[in-house]
Design an enzyme around this catalytic site. Sequence first.
Site, short mmCIF file in Angstrom:
data_model
loop_
_atom_site.label_atom_id
_atom_site.label_comp_id
_atom_site.label_asym_id
_atom_site.label_seq_id
_atom_site.Cartn_x
_atom_site.Cartn_y
_atom_site.Cartn_z
N ASP A 119 0.81 -1.21 0.00
CA ASP A 119 0.00 0.00 0.00
C ASP A 119 0.85 1.27 0.00
O ASP A 119 0.70 2.12 -0.85
CB ASP A 119 -1.01 0.01 1.17
CG ASP A 119 -0.37 -0.27 2.53
OD1 ASP A 119 0.86 -0.49 2.62
OD2 ASP A 119 -1.12 -0.29 3.54
N PHE A 171 -0.61 10.95 8.06
CA PHE A 171 -1.18 9.61 8.09
C PHE A 171 -2.43 9.57 7.23
O PHE A 171 -3.39 10.30 7.49
CB PHE A 171 -1.48 9.21 9.53
CG PHE A 171 -1.74 7.74 9.68
CD1 PHE A 171 -0.68 6.83 9.66
CD2 PHE A 171 -3.03 7.26 9.82
CE1 PHE A 171 -0.91 5.46 9.79
CE2 PHE A 171 -3.27 5.89 9.95
CZ PHE A 171 -2.21 5.00 9.94
P1 5GP Z 1 7.38 1.64 6.66
O1 5GP Z 1 8.00 0.36 7.16
O2 5GP Z 1 7.73 1.98 5.24
O3 5GP Z 1 7.65 2.78 7.60
O4 5GP Z 1 5.83 1.47 6.78
C1 5GP Z 1 5.20 0.58 6.00
C2 5GP Z 1 3.79 0.25 6.42
O5 5GP Z 1 3.25 1.09 7.43
C3 5GP Z 1 2.90 0.46 5.25
O6 5GP Z 1 2.93 -0.66 4.43
C4 5GP Z 1 1.56 0.68 5.90
O7 5GP Z 1 0.95 -0.57 6.17
C5 5GP Z 1 1.90 1.41 7.17
N1 5GP Z 1 1.77 2.87 6.94
C6 5GP Z 1 2.76 3.77 6.74
N2 5GP Z 1 2.27 5.00 6.54
C7 5GP Z 1 0.94 4.90 6.60
C8 5GP Z 1 -0.14 5.83 6.45
O8 5GP Z 1 0.01 7.04 6.22
N3 5GP Z 1 -1.39 5.32 6.59
C9 5GP Z 1 -1.65 4.01 6.84
N4 5GP Z 1 -2.92 3.64 6.95
N5 5GP Z 1 -0.66 3.10 6.98
C10 5GP Z 1 0.62 3.54 6.86
MG MG Z 2 1.48 -2.10 4.23
#
Ligand code: 5GP
Ligand code: MG
Length: 204
Positions: A119, A171
């Site tokens: 996502d 977010f």
């Molecule tokens: P990362 O490991 O890149 O920091 O975060 C990855 C995961 O965190 C994403 O695949 C997602 O599931 C969740 N995530 C990160 N940012 C957002 C956001 O703005 N909204 C939502 N709903 N999930 C997020």
């Molecule tokens: Mg994800």
Amino acid sequence: YKLEHFNIPMHYQEDVSSILIPHGLILDRIEKLAKMIISQYNDRLVVCCVLKGGHQFFADLVNFLKNFTNKEGKNLPIALDFIRVKSYENDSSTGTVNISMTEKELAGLKGKDVLIVEDIIDTGRTMVALLQHLKSYELKSVKVASLFIKKTPLSNGFIPDYVGFSVPNLFIVGYCLDYNDHFRDLNHVCAISETGRIKYMNDS
Ligand code: 5GP
Ligand code: MG
Ligand code: MG
């Protein structure tokens, strides 16, 4: 976008503060991505959905991938796979990444072209951890398609092979992206209002 011009489910009326990307625009972008992706493959493609957030993107992407042809004018056989990766609680990363695929499932990816469907990339930690984990299983190729990438100073520099939209450092929810498992059933990608943030805090 003016909220009142869009279909927002009654139960979320108070919980979103703005629409960042309307559903129709998301679908249009995915159609374009699918065309590009399919043109770069020649063999059976394993499309691997990162649950749960990637599910809607995955479903719509696969639908387009089935209908488009590659450079030789061929439809490609597509296999579907699923992986659960969890790192978030409330609206921040916990720092640890939990991957759900069994050894047997992972061994089954050997020699295959795999497209990971995610996502959103925030810090990039989840994807880097997942790709690192996949390294020992001798895939033929592995690429990442992420619908969103966040502009954040906390990025570890990871850039997916295919990106739908770059989004501001806040977010976002909707189109299967959640806040404690809420808002997945919202079609548009939105920012949460203060009311929504409080309503669904520490709750799932
Ligand atoms: P990362 O490991 O890149 O920091 O975060 C990855 C995961 O965190 C994403 O695949 C997602 O599931 C969740 N995530 C990160 N940012 C957002 C956001 O703005 N909204 C939502 N709903 N999930 C997020
Ligand atoms: Mg994800
Ligand atoms: Mg989540």
